[in-house]
Design an enzyme around this catalytic site. Structure first.
Site, PDB file in Angstrom:
ATOM      1  N   ALA A  82     -23.784   8.688 -35.388  1.00  0.00           N
ATOM      2  CA  ALA A  82     -24.312   9.742 -36.254  1.00  0.00           C
ATOM      3  C   ALA A  82     -23.223  10.272 -37.185  1.00  0.00           C
ATOM      4  CB  ALA A  82     -24.899  10.867 -35.409  1.00  0.00           C
ATOM      5  N   ASP A  83     -22.015  10.446 -36.659  1.00  0.00           N
ATOM      6  CA  ASP A  83     -20.896  10.898 -37.496  1.00  0.00           C
ATOM      7  C   ASP A  83     -20.622   9.902 -38.617  1.00  0.00           C
ATOM      8  OD1 ASP A  83     -20.515  13.142 -35.933  1.00  0.00           O
ATOM      9  OD2 ASP A  83     -18.884  12.276 -34.748  1.00  0.00           O
ATOM     10  N   LEU A  84     -20.707   8.635 -38.281  1.00  0.00           N
ATOM     11  CA  LEU A  84     -20.439   7.586 -39.261  1.00  0.00           C
ATOM     12  C   LEU A  84     -21.462   7.616 -40.396  1.00  0.00           C
ATOM     13  CD1 LEU A  84     -18.587   5.206 -39.904  1.00  0.00           C
ATOM     14  CD2 LEU A  84     -20.036   3.763 -38.475  1.00  0.00           C
TER      15      LEU A  84
END
Length: 349
Positions: A300-302
């Site tokens: 999700a961060d990516l």
């Protein structure tokens, strides 16, 4: 059986992955026909089928749920999964996205390390199907084409390795050997300048940095097919060589290029390799990433970082296309032909 045959036929028909030259089509049919019964048996032995679709859909759904909270400005985020050789196929998922009225999409390769034969082949297929199904470019795409050192990936692998090492007697834990096993690649593809070997090695090194190089380790390669040279040393051969040595107190196998369990982990490593070994009790496999929360949060961060960056793809992709496109059929010359804002523009064949 027909589903397995269809999968194998698509797999061996893909010249980006397994180059067979002018004999690609007839050889693909022959190999698929010959191997289908054996692969069917393998699927039965791991529970009746591969869990890769389940885990892919689970991971994608969870990533979208996280993004709805962490990136509300780009919400809602809707999960779609597409496979190159198995259902749901690229064309089926793309058709569904068009029906749903999707206008902006991120193609997120679940191969952490780029190879023109895997991520590149998937990218080429997306382009081909876009030509057929969305020639007016109603969907604007960008591409997360590699992420070999993503923090969530590295941390999750590191934790699973530590957990597995703890299963050995305390006095031998620092002597346990870590073998990172990745899907091999034909040397014909490697020699074209493919970035895969270097990117897999970068993942391995990042994990060992996280572990402070606590144990001896090696990168090995599995799943070779056919008589042509493939990237080695082979996982099975290295394991069988090491297990016979008195100095070997334990081996932990890490499926470093796979983000979830499937036949290469559940059968090739857990069953086939174990049956071939004389000391299977000293060989353990680190758990696959599957539902690991830190890994999924990393995904999700990516995506969030990708959306905020405004980049359409990595700086490497143009070089990948330059080195690989001459061996691929019906693909683009430059990635900007696929990714970016092409709305209302007709693609020219």
């Amino acid at each position: 059986m027909s589903e397995t045959y269809d999968f194998l036929l698509r797999l061996f028909s893909d010249g980006d992955l397994i180059p067979l030259g002018i004999f690609q089509k007839p050889l693909a049919k022959f190999i698929a026909y010959r191997r289908t019964p054996e692969i069917e048996k393998h699927y039965e032995e791991i529970g009746g089928g591969s869990p890769i679709r389940y885990w892919s859909e689970y991971q994608c759904k969870k990533v979208c749920e996280i993004l709805d909270k962490t990136s509300p400005q780009t919400a809602p985020h809707n999960p779609y999964v597409a496979f190159r050789y198995a259902n749901p196929l690229t064309e089926d998922t793309l058709s569904q996205m068009l029906k749903d009225g999707v206008e902006r999409a991120v193609a997120f390769s679940q191969y952490p390390q780029f190879s023109y034969s895997t991520t590149g082949s998937t990218m080429n297929e997306l382009y081909r199907q876009t030509l057929k199904l969305d020639p007016n470019r109603t969907i604007n795409w960008s591409f997360i084409d590699r992420w070999p050192k993503q923090k969530g990936l590295v941390n999750a692998f590191s934790k699973h390795i530590v957990d597995k090492i703890k299963e050995f007697p305390e006095e031998t834990r620092d002597k346990v050997m870590i073998l990172f096993s990745a899907h091999s690649l034909p040397m014909e593809v490697v020699n074209r300048g493919d970035s895969y070997p270097a990117e897999v090695a970068s993942t391995v090194y990042a994990i060992m940095e996280k572990l402070k190089f606590s144990n001896p380790y090696r990168l090995v390669w599995q799943s070779q097919v056919g008589p042509k040279p493939w990237l080695g040393g082979q996982t099975a051969k290295i394991v069988k060589k090491l297990e016979t040595k008195e100095e070997t107190k334990g081996i932990v196998l890490v499926p470093v290029a796979f983000t979830s369990d499937h036949i290469e982990t559940l059968h090739e490593i857990d069953i086939e390799l174990a049956e071939e070994c004389k000391r299977p009790e000293i060989i353990k496999r680190a758990e696959s990433l599957n539902g690991n929360e830190e890994f999924i949060e990393g995904l999700a961060d990516l995506v969030k970082e990708h959306l905020e960056s405004g980049k359409l793809y990595s700086n490497q992709l143009e070089l990948d296309a330059l080195l690989g496109r001459e061996y691929a059929k019906d693909t683009f010359k430059h990635p900007n032909e696929m990714f970016g804002d092409h709305s209302k523009k007709q693609i020219k064949n």
